[in-house]
Structures are given as C-alpha cells and as structure tokens.
Scaffold this active site. Structure first.
Site, PDB file in Angstrom:
ATOM      1  N   CYS A  84      54.749  44.676  70.839  1.00 46.85           N
ATOM      2  CA  CYS A  84      56.190  44.570  71.096  1.00 46.85           C
ATOM      3  C   CYS A  84      56.771  43.295  70.504  1.00 46.85           C
ATOM      4  O   CYS A  84      57.939  43.257  70.117  1.00 46.85           O
ATOM      5  CB  CYS A  84      56.461  44.593  72.597  1.00 46.85           C
ATOM      6  SG  CYS A  84      55.910  46.088  73.426  1.00 46.85           S
TER       7      CYS A  84
ATOM      8  N   GLU B 240      60.568  47.450  79.840  1.00 49.81           N
ATOM      9  CA  GLU B 240      60.198  46.561  78.733  1.00 49.81           C
ATOM     10  C   GLU B 240      60.189  47.414  77.481  1.00 49.81           C
ATOM     11  O   GLU B 240      59.389  48.337  77.358  1.00 49.81           O
ATOM     12  CB  GLU B 240      58.837  45.917  78.985  1.00 49.81           C
ATOM     13  CG  GLU B 240      58.559  44.737  78.064  1.00 49.81           C
ATOM     14  CD  GLU B 240      58.093  45.146  76.679  1.00 49.81           C
ATOM     15  OE1 GLU B 240      58.887  44.978  75.722  1.00 49.81           O
ATOM     16  OE2 GLU B 240      56.971  45.630  76.545  1.00 49.81           O
TER      17      GLU B 240
END
Length: 488
Positions: A278, A244
């Site tokens: 993120c 990720e």
C-alpha cells in the site's frame, strides 16, 4: 472440501467456487466453495453466541490464548512462509518476514491495548473517575492478498484481545494462507465461534457486509471496494467501520550527494513486493537538469538488472510475481495507456513469460501527460515527474485524492521540515523507504486512503469503545444541597 470454519466446525461452502492459483505456474493450490448468504448468517449467529463468554474472560486469559497462537505460528513458520510464497508469488525470504510480523503482532497489540484502551482511574471530588473499554461485539475482517497473513492479523489480534469475536473473510486469491492461520488459532485453544472463517469472493463479501448482525467491519484493500463499503454503511452510526485503502504515493528526490543511496531507496520504495504494498512509491519526483538526468540513468541501469522470479527460486530474487495474470494484464494495459497519452519509456515493464504473472520493473516519464490518472497502479510501475523547484515538487506530491504515504530524499533538514509541514499524508518519511512501516506506529492515511481509523499500533482504538464512570462505594448526601431542593 471443508472450506469454512463456523462455530468450531469445518464445513463445505455452498456459494461460488473459489480456486487459488500459483501466479507463476498457474497450478491450483486450493479449491473450494465460498460461504452462501445462509452460511454467513449461520456464522454471525455462532459469533453472537460466543461473544459473551469470550468478552467476560479476563484480559490475562485472552492474552494467554493470543500468546499460544504466537507459539503455534512459530511452530508452523516454515509451512506458513511456503504457503504465503506459493499463493502470493513473493519470494521465500519476504514470506518469512511476514510470518515474523505475525508473531510480533501479539506483544505489540498487548502493549497498545494497555496504553490506549486499558483502564485508568483517579479521584474526582468525593468519587473515583474510572475509564474502561468494552468490545463492540461481532466484527467482520476483510483481508487483502498482498499480506494475507500479516494484514488480517493486524485487525484480528487486537479485535480478539479487546474481547470481540470475529468473522474473517480473506481475499479469494489467498484462501490457503487464511486456512492455515485459522488452524493455528484452533491449535492455540481459541473457543468455538470466537473466530469464524468465511471463504469466498464478492458475493460472500456483500452478504457479510450487509448482515445486520455485525457490529463493525475492518477492511484493508482497494479504494473502490472501500468506497462501496463506506456507502453501504452510510446512515449507520451504530457500526464501527475501519478502512485502509492504499495510495498514489509520491517520493520526492532532492539533489543529494550519494546517488547510489538514493537509487537503492527508490528501488526499495517502488519495487519491493513487486510494487504490491500500500505504501509503495507510485510517483517519483525528480529535479530537472543534469543531476536529475544522472539519477534517472543510474536508477534505470540498476533496475534493469532486477529480475522477477518464482517464490522458491535460488538464488533468491528481489521480486516475485504480481498476484495473478489478470493483475499483470491490467498493469501492462495501464502502461500502454500512459505511453499512448504522451509518457516516455525509460525502462519498459515487461512480462517475460506469457503464462506467468512475472513482471519486470517499469519506469516511465509522465511529465508530459496532460491529465495524469490519479490511480493506485498496484505493481512494479514507477511514474517519473520532473520538477523545476521544490515548492512545485511539494504541490505535485499533494496533487492526489489519496494521502497514505509520502517521502523525501534530501540532505537538507530544512527542506524536510518544509515538506513535512505541507505534506498531506499519514506516513511521511525522510531518507527512508516509503515501505518502512512499523507495527509500533499507527498506519493509515487521509483522503481516499482511509476513514481516519489508523491501524497497526492504533488498531486498539477501533476495537473497543470507552466507558467513563464516576464511582463511589456508598451513597451519601453532598455537604451542600443544590439550590431549590429541600429534604427537611
């Protein structure tokens, strides 16, 4: 200092020195040595020895340990929130929500495991078709600094639930949070060797990723490091790799009736956690013309009132610091580079105190920058791009190698449907902040944002592999033999 936890024993690291600093005061919060390559090997062997015993426990037995861990997190919630706040710089109110997310991860992971990787069976002819799942074995978890408790937890909990054993290498910027978290696991009764803590920086990470004894690696962090891991695992289909890696996330604003609602949602998307999520909006796409001008004027005016403060400041600030002085300097350099290439300052991102990693929100118009860098600027710097038409806005939103999150603020459902159909991202929101991810949904992206291993609710998928079986209680001949076979 006993910085490592291997095979149920705390021990001194023999690798590089690791110092964790309060990003505002620069006070040393934690100091120790990382794991050497030999200690990494020791931890891998300890995990390998612990694996059979942990994997052979019943699911209910493993769930009992996980629920005990949740109880210990609740017991130490205040201390954990304090530690997260002082080590990351995020305000206490936000650190407390992270601890809550850690607690809630247990029940969500159990639900996900049962739904996605549990056991199913049904009749198939004269047999029973059974689907079960098995753990991979020894897996490494590389944790980030922005959510040093919650995000590693999002890998560790489902991995342990599935029967794996874990080698946990946290960010070298947040070792204290990792240590407290592991102590909660110990208090919960997790057997020795099932979870091993390997503090350290780059050298420790390289040694762990390269160790042939691991069966998988789960990573949350930068695209640069994730790409390096992907290259390192090339040609190793026997290893499970889950990455990720963030994004250069677009947020399109259509002409909406409630400008203040739009401004609030933009601020939540761009500046929460000092822009260190993120899913934070990095690019704000605003229509050309008077309405867009009015929106930006209001956004700049409200954002200018937001102050970054220490984690324990009262009254509580909306934003804390970025993770380090080095990170603050890199963000200020990025702002200067964009301005030198034609960007216009709408609200300058500033560092009020030279010795503190506190940054104020920054908003710059990069519409005139000829070749905008497609990079994730991990902090409170929002880049504005003006657009002439909605089709052009969607094209601009997709003009990135990343594909984590994208959002639209619009009163038109038809435009949202158009946006959803054409967006290239794993998270697509309508009239909600980009940062509103939920553990009850998958979390992941496409392109440079990951390798198609969505985490959160879908983490169960990469923590176990399926085993399909045809089973019959007795061995019997079929009613009709296959042509060409005679038994008489």
């Amino acid at each position: 200092m006993n910085s490592l936890y291997i095979a149920g024993v705390w021990q001194d690291g023999q690798g590089e020195v690791v110092n964790s600093l309060n990003p505002v005061t620069q006070q040393v919060l934690w100091s120790g040595r990382g794991a050497s390559a030999a200690q990494v090997e020791q931890a891998v062997q300890a995990a390998r020895q612990a694996f059979p015993g942990w994997a052979l426990l019943s699911l209910d037995q493993r769930i009992a340990v996980l629920e005990a861990f949740a109880a210990r997190l609740k017991h130490h919630a205040d201390a954990l929130a304090q530690c997260i706040g002082e080590e990351t710089g995020k305000p206490l109110w936000e650190s407390a929500t992270e601890v809550t997310s850690m607690v809630n991860k247990i029940a969500i992971s159990v639900q996900s495991y049962r739904e996605r990787t549990g056991e199913k069976s049904g009749p198939l002819g004269d047999a029973t078709a059974v689907l079960r799942h098995k753990p991979h074995g020894v897996v490494a978890v590389f944790g980030p600094y922005n959510f040093p408790g919650h995000l590693p937890n999002g890998h560790i909990v489902p991995a342990l639930l599935a029967g794996n054993v874990v080698l946990f290498k946290p960010s070298e910027l947040t070792p204290k949070v990792a240590e407290l978290t592991v102590k909660c696991w110990i208090e919960a009764g997790l057997p020795a060797g099932v979870l091993n803590l390997l503090q350290g920086g780059r050298e420790t990470g390289i040694a762990l990723a390269a160790n042939p004894g691991i069966d998988g690696l789960f990573f949350t962090g930068s695209s640069r490091t994730g790409n390096a891991l992907h290259q390192q695992f090339a040609g190793r289909p026997d290893k499970i790799l889950a990455l990720e890696m963030g994004g250069n996330n677009p947020l399109i604003v259509d002409q909406v009736q409630d400008i203040d609602a739009a401004v609030y949602t933009i601020i939540q998307s761009a500046f929460i956690s000092a822009g260190q999520r993120c899913t934070c909006a990095r690019r704000l796409l605003v229509p050309e013309g008077d309405w867009g001008d009015a929106l930006l004027a209001r956004l700049v005016g409200v954002s200018a009132t937001i102050e970054a403060g220490a984690f324990d400041q009262q009254p509580a600030p909306f934003m804390g610091s970025v993770i380090s002085l080095e990170a603050a300097r890199a963000l200020l350099d990025a702002q200067r580079n964009l301005l030198a290439n034609g960007a216009l300052t709408l609200l300058e991102m500033r560092q009020p105190q030279p010795g503190a990693a506190l940054l104020t929100p920054g908003i710059i118009d990069v519409s005139a920058v000829p070749e905008r860098p497609d990079e994730e600027l991990f902090g409170p710097l929002l880049q504005v791009i003006r657009y002439a038409g909605f089709d052009a806005a969607i094209a601009e939103a997709n003009a990135t190698r990343y594909g984590l999150a994208a959002g639209l603020l619009s009163d038109s459902e038809a435009r949202y449907q158009q946006f959803w159909l054409h967006s290239r991202a794993g998270i697509v929101n309508w009239n909600k902040p980009l940062t509103g991810a939920a553990s009850s949904a998958p979390f992941g992206g496409v392109g440079a944002s990951g390798n198609h291993r969505a985490s959160a609710y879908y983490a169960a998928d990469y923590c176990a592999y399926p085993v399909a079986s045809l089973e019959a209680g007795s061995l019997t001949l079929p009613a009709t033999l296959t042509p060409g076979i005679r038994l008489s």
